[in-house]
Design a protein around this motif. Sequence first.
Motif, short mmCIF file in Angstrom:
data_model
loop_
_atom_site.label_atom_id
_atom_site.label_comp_id
_atom_site.label_asym_id
_atom_site.label_seq_id
_atom_site.Cartn_x
_atom_site.Cartn_y
_atom_site.Cartn_z
N ALA A 72 0.84 -1.20 0.00
CA ALA A 72 0.00 0.00 0.00
C ALA A 72 0.88 1.25 0.00
CB ALA A 72 -0.90 0.00 1.23
N ASP A 73 0.37 2.34 -0.59
CA ASP A 73 1.12 3.59 -0.64
C ASP A 73 1.57 4.06 0.74
OD1 ASP A 73 0.89 3.70 -3.39
OD2 ASP A 73 -0.76 5.15 -3.37
N GLU A 74 0.72 3.91 1.74
CA GLU A 74 1.07 4.37 3.09
C GLU A 74 2.18 3.54 3.73
OE1 GLU A 74 -2.75 1.89 3.46
OE2 GLU A 74 -2.05 3.49 2.16
N ASN A 75 2.53 2.40 3.12
CA ASN A 75 3.62 1.57 3.62
C ASN A 75 4.89 1.72 2.78
OD1 ASN A 75 2.09 0.52 5.73
ND2 ASN A 75 1.21 -1.04 4.42
N GLY A 76 4.95 2.79 1.99
CA GLY A 76 6.17 3.09 1.26
C GLY A 76 6.26 2.50 -0.14
N ALA A 77 5.12 2.28 -0.80
CA ALA A 77 5.14 1.73 -2.15
C ALA A 77 5.84 2.71 -3.10
CB ALA A 77 3.72 1.46 -2.64
N GLY A 78 6.54 2.15 -4.08
CA GLY A 78 7.20 3.00 -5.06
C GLY A 78 8.43 2.35 -5.65
N ALA A 79 9.22 3.15 -6.31
CA ALA A 79 10.42 2.67 -6.98
C ALA A 79 11.64 3.42 -6.47
CB ALA A 79 10.30 2.84 -8.49
N THR A 80 12.79 2.77 -6.54
CA THR A 80 14.06 3.36 -6.16
C THR A 80 15.07 3.10 -7.26
OG1 THR A 80 13.59 2.89 -3.84
CG2 THR A 80 15.86 3.40 -4.41
N VAL A 81 15.75 4.13 -7.70
CA VAL A 81 16.79 4.00 -8.71
C VAL A 81 18.06 4.64 -8.15
CG1 VAL A 81 17.50 4.64 -11.05
CG2 VAL A 81 15.10 4.16 -10.57
N SER A 82 19.18 3.95 -8.29
CA SER A 82 20.44 4.53 -7.82
C SER A 82 21.56 4.10 -8.75
CB SER A 82 20.74 4.11 -6.38
OG SER A 82 20.92 2.72 -6.30
N GLY A 83 22.65 4.80 -8.68
CA GLY A 83 23.80 4.46 -9.50
C GLY A 83 25.00 5.26 -9.05
N GLY A 84 26.13 4.93 -9.60
CA GLY A 84 27.33 5.66 -9.23
C GLY A 84 28.58 5.08 -9.86
N VAL A 85 29.68 5.62 -9.41
CA VAL A 85 31.00 5.21 -9.89
C VAL A 85 31.88 4.96 -8.67
CG1 VAL A 85 33.02 5.87 -11.26
CG2 VAL A 85 30.76 6.69 -11.92
N VAL A 86 32.65 3.88 -8.71
CA VAL A 86 33.63 3.58 -7.66
C VAL A 86 35.01 3.70 -8.26
CG1 VAL A 86 34.51 1.81 -6.10
CG2 VAL A 86 32.04 2.00 -6.50
N PHE A 87 35.89 4.46 -7.60
CA PHE A 87 37.28 4.58 -8.02
C PHE A 87 38.15 3.92 -6.96
CE2 PHE A 87 35.15 8.30 -9.81
CZ PHE A 87 35.51 8.20 -11.14
N VAL A 88 39.03 3.03 -7.36
CA VAL A 88 39.96 2.39 -6.44
C VAL A 88 41.27 3.17 -6.51
CG1 VAL A 88 41.23 0.30 -5.88
CG2 VAL A 88 38.89 0.14 -6.74
N ILE A 89 41.66 3.73 -5.38
CA ILE A 89 42.90 4.51 -5.32
C ILE A 89 43.87 3.77 -4.43
CG2 ILE A 89 43.92 6.73 -4.66
CD1 ILE A 89 41.08 7.93 -5.15
N THR A 90 44.98 3.39 -4.99
CA THR A 90 45.99 2.64 -4.25
C THR A 90 47.14 3.59 -3.90
OG1 THR A 90 45.44 0.72 -5.59
CG2 THR A 90 47.48 0.61 -4.31
N PRO A 91 47.43 3.74 -2.60
CA PRO A 91 48.53 4.63 -2.23
C PRO A 91 49.87 4.07 -2.72
CG PRO A 91 47.61 3.54 -0.28
CD PRO A 91 46.81 3.12 -1.46
N THR A 92 50.72 4.97 -3.13
CA THR A 92 52.06 4.56 -3.56
C THR A 92 52.99 4.66 -2.37
OG1 THR A 92 52.56 6.79 -4.28
CG2 THR A 92 51.70 5.28 -5.94
N ARG A 93 53.94 3.75 -2.32
CA ARG A 93 54.92 3.77 -1.24
C ARG A 93 56.21 4.41 -1.74
NH1 ARG A 93 54.40 -1.38 2.54
NH2 ARG A 93 52.15 -1.63 2.40
N ALA A 94 56.71 5.28 -0.92
CA ALA A 94 57.98 5.92 -1.27
C ALA A 94 59.13 4.96 -1.00
CB ALA A 94 58.16 7.19 -0.44
N SER A 95 60.06 4.87 -1.93
CA SER A 95 61.23 4.00 -1.70
C SER A 95 62.26 4.72 -0.85
CB SER A 95 61.88 3.55 -2.98
OG SER A 95 61.22 3.94 -4.12
N PRO A 96 62.87 3.97 0.07
CA PRO A 96 63.86 4.61 0.95
C PRO A 96 65.14 4.98 0.22
CG PRO A 96 63.51 2.30 1.56
CD PRO A 96 62.64 2.63 0.39
#
Length: 96
Positions: A72-96
Motif C-alpha cells: 500500500a502507498d502508506e507503507n512506502g510503495a514506489g520505486a528506487t533508482v540509484s547508481g554511481g562510480v567507484v574509483f579504487v585509489i591505491t597509495p604509492t609507497r615511497a622507496s627509501p
Amino acid sequence: GFTPGIWFAGGGLGVQATRQISVSTAISAAWSNAASAATATPRRNEASGSLAYSPTSKVTLYGSFGHTFATADENGAGATVSGGVVFVITPTRASP
C-alpha cells in the motif's frame, strides 16, 4: 535495536556474468503483526536488481533498480533508482 512485532525476510543472488560484469537480484518482505483496529497489517514487499560494469580494475560503474509490489502507498510503495562510480585509489609507497 529491534522493534517487537516487526518481521523481515529476504534473499538474493549475485553472479559474476563476465570478467567485467556483475549482476544481482534480491527480494524482501517486511511486516508487522501490531496492526491497529483501524488499519490493515503494515506490509512492504520489494524486488530489486543491480548491474556493475568494471571497464578497468580501478573503476566500476553500477546501477540499481528496486520496486515494491503488493504494498500500500502508506507503507512506502514506489520505486528506487540509484547508481554511481567507484574509483579504487591505491597509495604509492615511497622507496627509501
